[in-house]
Scaffold this active site. Structure first.
Site, PDB file in Angstrom:
ATOM      1  N   LYS A  28      56.325  21.935  23.159  1.00  0.00           N
ATOM      2  CA  LYS A  28      57.544  22.719  22.947  1.00  0.00           C
ATOM      3  C   LYS A  28      57.910  23.548  24.165  1.00  0.00           C
ATOM      4  O   LYS A  28      57.249  23.528  25.193  1.00  0.00           O
ATOM      5  CB  LYS A  28      57.342  23.641  21.745  1.00  0.00           C
ATOM      6  CG  LYS A  28      57.387  22.947  20.393  1.00  0.00           C
ATOM      7  CD  LYS A  28      58.772  23.002  19.789  1.00  0.00           C
ATOM      8  CE  LYS A  28      58.756  22.500  18.362  1.00  0.00           C
ATOM      9  NZ  LYS A  28      58.332  23.504  17.405  1.00  0.00           N
ATOM     10  N   ARG A  54      51.184  21.255  13.540  1.00  0.00           N
ATOM     11  CA  ARG A  54      52.031  20.062  13.680  1.00  0.00           C
ATOM     12  C   ARG A  54      51.945  19.614  15.137  1.00  0.00           C
ATOM     13  O   ARG A  54      52.376  20.336  16.040  1.00  0.00           O
ATOM     14  CB  ARG A  54      53.472  20.403  13.291  1.00  0.00           C
ATOM     15  CG  ARG A  54      54.412  19.203  13.285  1.00  0.00           C
ATOM     16  CD  ARG A  54      55.810  19.631  12.856  1.00  0.00           C
ATOM     17  NE  ARG A  54      56.705  18.495  12.743  1.00  0.00           N
ATOM     18  CZ  ARG A  54      57.422  17.991  13.733  1.00  0.00           C
ATOM     19  NH1 ARG A  54      57.352  18.541  14.946  1.00  0.00           N
ATOM     20  NH2 ARG A  54      58.211  16.956  13.540  1.00  0.00           N
TER      21      ARG A  54
END
Length: 393
Positions: free
Chosen positions: A337, A372
């Protein structure tokens, strides 16, 4: 579903750390004018705390292997949401202060500590006695993380099986990109992407998650063999989604986001990003409970990279233990991310494994129960070492 960062700046607030507790809060707390939050500090394993805790209070976090002896009391007032007062204190001092302040304050502090320490029920049939891994399987042509490598069903199914063999406890299948500025796809196209992959993995031995904002896709995916819903909008995008999830009685992950993928980069104006995200997630949990969704079917995700700058992502990751105050399983998705992209000289998404692992371990240190991730095997190894060092069972 594609998950990546927003670059807009954050409006600074005022954060004051005091050596002395606040006083005279009973009336404000009772009226709702004053809001209190409790964040566990210095989380450690039982074994590490045992020599220190003979005559001091220590509490387990979410009934798991981590425990804490101190906390940070956070306070803000209605009308001044950006002015946050913080008092860091041992647990026994917090309890004594709350008693002196009176029933409204003592009641809130007791409720916070109950939610922080309550043992979590299994989620999607998985006991949360150890960290669980949700493997990311994007079947989109424009995934920021894997370049659309699994857009076709056959390689996607093979990759899903490989993730399961590597240690994935859940496989999360998404057919719509939610990266900033992503163009929406039709329900039919999203279903054409995800349904064959779900059907190909439904007997693979782990729960299959459908990563979608749309009730029709949720329903069709559940019919095809998915067992839970993962919604970046926390069931707020589609007006039919709350009733659908409640009627089906399936687990759901509620993620925090503002706006939509095409607009979320404009919605990073927080008074206090940690407390605002907490409150907004709490409101979505309340909406789900009011719609008939059982508490044991809800997990929460603070939404790193969604309507948040890199600095805001870092603030949330550092303060993650606050979100255990919702009393629900905490899922964190930092893999590849924006927080790791912000690292100097960071590689392309597929080259961000070291940074992703560092963020994942920090999330575990803050009490996250589900991760995740894209790189399942490597993360599973890191989790195994983390558990051994923490002396977790």
């Amino acid at each position: 579903m594609n998950r990546s960062p927003s670059p807009a700046p954050e409006r600074p607030g005022t954060f004051t750390i005091s050596d002395e507790p606040p006083a005279g809060l009973a009336r404000g707390v009772a009226s709702g004018e004053v809001r209190l939050y409790v964040r566990p500090l210095a989380l450690n394993s039982d074994a590490a705390l045992a020599p220190l805790s003979d005559d001091r209070a220590a509490r387990h976090l979410a009934g798991g292997p981590l425990a804490f002896e101190a906390c940070e009391l956070l306070m803000r007032r209605e009308g001044e949401p950006g002015r946050v007062f913080a008092w860091r204190t041992p647990l026994e001092s917090l309890a004594a202060w709350a008693r002196r302040e009176g029933t409204p304050v003592e009641g809130q502090v007791t409720s916070w500590l109950d939610r922080l320490t309550r043992r979590r029920a299994p989620f999607a049939g998985l006991p949360l006695d150890r960290p669980r891994l949700m493997g990311v399987l994007n079947v989109t042509p424009d995934s920021f993380a894997d370049g659309g490598a699994y857009r076709d069903a056959e390689p996607a199914i093979a990759h899903g099986r490989q993730m399961i063999a590597s240690g994935a406890d859940i496989v999360d299948i998404g057919g719509e990109s939610t990266r900033p500025h992503a163009s929406p796809v039709s329900v039919e196209e999203e279903l054409d992407r995800v349904r064959p992959v779900i059907e190909g993995l439904r007997d693979a031995g782990v729960p299959i998650s459908i990563d979608t904002r749309r009730a029709r896709v949720m329903a069709a995916a559940l019919d095809a063999g998915a067992g839970l819903v993962n919604d970046v909008s926390a069931l707020s995008f589609d007006p039919d989604s709350l009733a659908l999830v409640a009627e089906r009685g399936v687990p759901v992950v509620l993620m925090h986001m503002r706006g939509e993928p095409a607009t979320m980069h404009r919605h990073t104006d927080y008074a206090s990003v940690l407390l605002d995200v907490y409150d907004e997630l709490a409101a979505r949990v309340a909406a789900c409970r009011a719609a008939g969704i059982a508490a044991e079917n809800i997990a929460i995700d603070p939404g790193l990279g969604f309507a948040k700058t890199s600095e805001q992502n870092a603030a949330i990751l550092r303060g993650l233990s606050l979100f255990l105050g919702l009393g629900l399983p905490l899922l964190v998705g930092a893999s590849r991310k924006g927080l790791v992209r912000a690292v100097k000289h960071a590689a392309a998404p597929e080259g961000r494994l070291p940074a992703s692992l560092a963020a994942a371990m920090l999330a575990l240190d803050q009490g996250a129960e589900l991760l995740r991730v894209h790189d399942v095997g490597e993360t599973a190894q890191a989790v195994a070492v983390w558990r051994a060092l923490r002396r977790a069972p």
